[in-house]
Design a protein around this motif. Sequence first.
Motif, PDB file in Angstrom:
ATOM      1  N   VAL A  69       0.978  -0.962   0.040  1.00  0.00           N
ATOM      2  CA  VAL A  69      -0.185   0.058  -0.002  1.00  0.00           C
ATOM      3  C   VAL A  69       0.487   1.499   0.361  1.00  0.00           C
ATOM      4  O   VAL A  69       0.817   2.482  -1.365  1.00  0.00           O
ATOM      5  CB  VAL A  69      -1.105  -0.390   0.908  1.00  0.00           C
ATOM      6  CG1 VAL A  69      -2.147   0.993   0.957  1.00  0.00           C
ATOM      7  CG2 VAL A  69      -1.540  -1.226   1.135  1.00  0.00           C
ATOM      8  N   TRP A  70       1.657   1.175   0.555  1.00  0.00           N
ATOM      9  CA  TRP A  70       2.721   2.838   0.970  1.00  0.00           C
ATOM     10  C   TRP A  70       3.481   2.883  -0.772  1.00  0.00           C
ATOM     11  O   TRP A  70       3.617   3.597  -1.083  1.00  0.00           O
ATOM     12  CB  TRP A  70       3.610   1.982   2.091  1.00  0.00           C
ATOM     13  CG  TRP A  70       3.579   2.776   3.103  1.00  0.00           C
ATOM     14  CD1 TRP A  70       3.163   1.165   4.485  1.00  0.00           C
ATOM     15  CD2 TRP A  70       2.710   3.594   4.399  1.00  0.00           C
ATOM     16  NE1 TRP A  70       2.700   2.173   5.646  1.00  0.00           N
ATOM     17  CE2 TRP A  70       2.479   3.416   5.197  1.00  0.00           C
ATOM     18  CE3 TRP A  70       2.558   5.329   3.352  1.00  0.00           C
ATOM     19  CZ2 TRP A  70       1.918   4.428   5.632  1.00  0.00           C
ATOM     20  CZ3 TRP A  70       1.775   5.960   4.068  1.00  0.00           C
ATOM     21  CH2 TRP A  70       1.838   5.734   5.529  1.00  0.00           C
ATOM     22  N   LEU A  71       4.090   1.263  -1.342  1.00  0.00           N
ATOM     23  CA  LEU A  71       4.386   2.209  -2.496  1.00  0.00           C
ATOM     24  C   LEU A  71       3.345   2.202  -3.843  1.00  0.00           C
ATOM     25  O   LEU A  71       3.953   3.085  -4.031  1.00  0.00           O
ATOM     26  CB  LEU A  71       4.981   0.072  -3.326  1.00  0.00           C
ATOM     27  CG  LEU A  71       6.222   0.027  -2.281  1.00  0.00           C
ATOM     28  CD1 LEU A  71       6.892  -2.221  -2.173  1.00  0.00           C
ATOM     29  CD2 LEU A  71       7.130   1.190  -2.354  1.00  0.00           C
ATOM     30  N   SER A  72       2.036   2.125  -3.364  1.00  0.00           N
ATOM     31  CA  SER A  72       0.893   2.034  -4.331  1.00  0.00           C
ATOM     32  C   SER A  72       1.085   3.641  -4.118  1.00  0.00           C
ATOM     33  O   SER A  72       0.532   4.613  -4.855  1.00  0.00           O
ATOM     34  CB  SER A  72       0.239   1.066  -4.214  1.00  0.00           C
ATOM     35  OG  SER A  72      -0.548   1.919  -3.343  1.00  0.00           O
ATOM     36  N   PHE A  73       0.846   3.891  -3.115  1.00  0.00           N
ATOM     37  CA  PHE A  73       1.197   5.556  -2.705  1.00  0.00           C
ATOM     38  C   PHE A  73       2.151   6.028  -2.657  1.00  0.00           C
ATOM     39  O   PHE A  73       1.737   7.593  -3.522  1.00  0.00           O
ATOM     40  CB  PHE A  73       0.565   5.898  -1.585  1.00  0.00           C
ATOM     41  CG  PHE A  73      -0.285   5.644  -1.658  1.00  0.00           C
ATOM     42  CD1 PHE A  73      -1.611   6.255  -1.269  1.00  0.00           C
ATOM     43  CD2 PHE A  73      -1.378   4.718   0.457  1.00  0.00           C
ATOM     44  CE1 PHE A  73      -3.266   6.617  -0.415  1.00  0.00           C
ATOM     45  CE2 PHE A  73      -2.484   4.005  -0.681  1.00  0.00           C
ATOM     46  CZ  PHE A  73      -3.415   5.458  -0.489  1.00  0.00           C
ATOM     47  N   GLY A  74       3.405   6.083  -3.449  1.00  0.00           N
ATOM     48  CA  GLY A  74       4.447   6.186  -2.709  1.00  0.00           C
ATOM     49  C   GLY A  74       4.664   6.946  -4.987  1.00  0.00           C
ATOM     50  O   GLY A  74       5.182   7.732  -5.608  1.00  0.00           O
ATOM     51  N   PHE A  75       4.136   5.349  -5.906  1.00  0.00           N
ATOM     52  CA  PHE A  75       3.593   5.495  -6.711  1.00  0.00           C
ATOM     53  C   PHE A  75       2.949   6.951  -7.297  1.00  0.00           C
ATOM     54  O   PHE A  75       2.583   7.241  -8.337  1.00  0.00           O
ATOM     55  CB  PHE A  75       3.304   4.361  -7.247  1.00  0.00           C
ATOM     56  CG  PHE A  75       3.033   4.470  -9.124  1.00  0.00           C
ATOM     57  CD1 PHE A  75       3.842   4.680  -9.721  1.00  0.00           C
ATOM     58  CD2 PHE A  75       1.761   4.533  -9.855  1.00  0.00           C
ATOM     59  CE1 PHE A  75       3.228   4.824 -11.702  1.00  0.00           C
ATOM     60  CE2 PHE A  75       1.432   3.956 -11.013  1.00  0.00           C
ATOM     61  CZ  PHE A  75       2.271   4.819 -11.820  1.00  0.00           C
ATOM     62  N   LEU A  76       1.335   6.692  -6.593  1.00  0.00           N
ATOM     63  CA  LEU A  76       0.353   8.138  -6.519  1.00  0.00           C
ATOM     64  C   LEU A  76       1.009   9.012  -6.912  1.00  0.00           C
ATOM     65  O   LEU A  76       0.633  10.358  -7.477  1.00  0.00           O
ATOM     66  CB  LEU A  76      -0.584   7.989  -6.208  1.00  0.00           C
ATOM     67  CG  LEU A  76      -1.473   9.381  -5.413  1.00  0.00           C
ATOM     68  CD1 LEU A  76      -2.355   8.624  -7.080  1.00  0.00           C
ATOM     69  CD2 LEU A  76      -2.231   8.573  -4.623  1.00  0.00           C
ATOM     70  N   VAL A  77       2.269  10.038  -5.977  1.00  0.00           N
ATOM     71  CA  VAL A  77       2.848  10.875  -5.483  1.00  0.00           C
ATOM     72  C   VAL A  77       3.436  11.193  -6.818  1.00  0.00           C
ATOM     73  O   VAL A  77       3.562  12.395  -7.249  1.00  0.00           O
ATOM     74  CB  VAL A  77       4.292  10.658  -3.960  1.00  0.00           C
ATOM     75  CG1 VAL A  77       4.332  12.120  -4.283  1.00  0.00           C
ATOM     76  CG2 VAL A  77       2.871  11.398  -2.864  1.00  0.00           C
TER      77      VAL A  77
END
Length: 438
Positions: free
Chosen positions: A314-322
């Motif tokens: 989840v954290w990695l996916s939100f990093g991708f969103l950033v």
Amino acid sequence: MFQYYFLLGVRSLRRNPALTALMVLTLAIGVAASVATLTILHVMSGDPIPHKSDRLFVPLVDNGDIENYKAGDKIDDDQLSYRDAVNIINSKAGERRTAVFGIAIAIEPERKDIGAFNARGLAPTADFFNMFEAPFLHGQGWSPADDKAGADVVVLSRKLSEKLYGDADPVGKRMTMGGFQYQIVGVLNTWNVVPRFHRIIGNNDGAFSEEEEMYIPFSNAIRHEFPRNGSTSCHQDIAPGFQAFLDSECTWIQGWIETRSASDRAELQSFLDSYAIEQRKLGRLKRAAPNMLYDVREWLDYQKVVGNDNKLSVWLSFGFLVLCLVNTIGLLLAKFSVRAAEVGIRRALGASRREIFAQFLIETTVVGLVGGLLGLLLAFGALALIAMQSKALTLVAHMDWVMLLTTFGLAVASAIIAGLLPTWRACQVTPALQLKSQ
């Protein structure tokens, strides 16, 4: 004015269509990746029985060897021995009590077009169905008297019932299982509990396994000496024979106790501690380890149903969103920069910076709505691909209303955040310079 600016935002989508499409796609991909992983985490970490999860407890006592044990060590086993399970069932602790272990039994159908096959199931006590609120399609569970007698009765899943009897109500019929005749007393409706908290241990897919196919009384499975289908832990060698296994300290049974209210936990803990003291007087439970009670949420945490790798995803996916937002900011800067002359004229005609800010921010919100819709479609596609990987993922890779709203909320919020800098830059346009350049 909001409606007017919103319509302007919709019309602005047609300006620089390639740039607009790129913004929407960038935002949609970032939102879809985040929502897909967040949806799986949301389903996996959900409370499967929220209205009573603080009243259902797993009791654990440590019956391991005294060797290599250090005072203060926690219990290193997740199940109960047969002796402890039976003692807890027969006690007056809580409002309901059950003991559960997995079984696999050969079924011999009456229909000639179906050959014999093995079915997975559970062997619980009668309280199991009310304790976990199992939904019945036909009939009901067996009685405490059936438990006491070890009666040959069975509850089928809807899937197994339809396989054997079609859409007919089979309650009252008899079927052959494991070489014995069983009377069908009930059929459960589809019961996909996620996570399957009452049956985590002993399943290949753990808390995300498929529903069991049939249920027979705990005492019946013991009486027929049916083989276990699950996890068994033995701390020492045991003598041959089924009775010797029952008398051993091997752990292979899951225990559950339901209290009338959450406040009864202290009383239940006192019972468990008193039980352990009595057993030590009989020469058992020599480790004297702390006796543990876990409610449903604590049990899921203890079993690590949601692992660190899921949270990391989840954290990695939100990093991708950033990263997608950074790209969106650049695209919005390019989109708004070509409209500097328009802003200058509006400012010269009396529009305030606040009005310009509102107009451009609402336009980015429109981009967010469109990106959210596309992101939702992409998220559904991503979840469908994830669900194809295994049966366990099929149970968790689905979206509910909470995540539907989260998708749009995340898309709009992301677009607004991405649009703050470009919008602020647009408001800094000096009317005189723009008019002079024209």
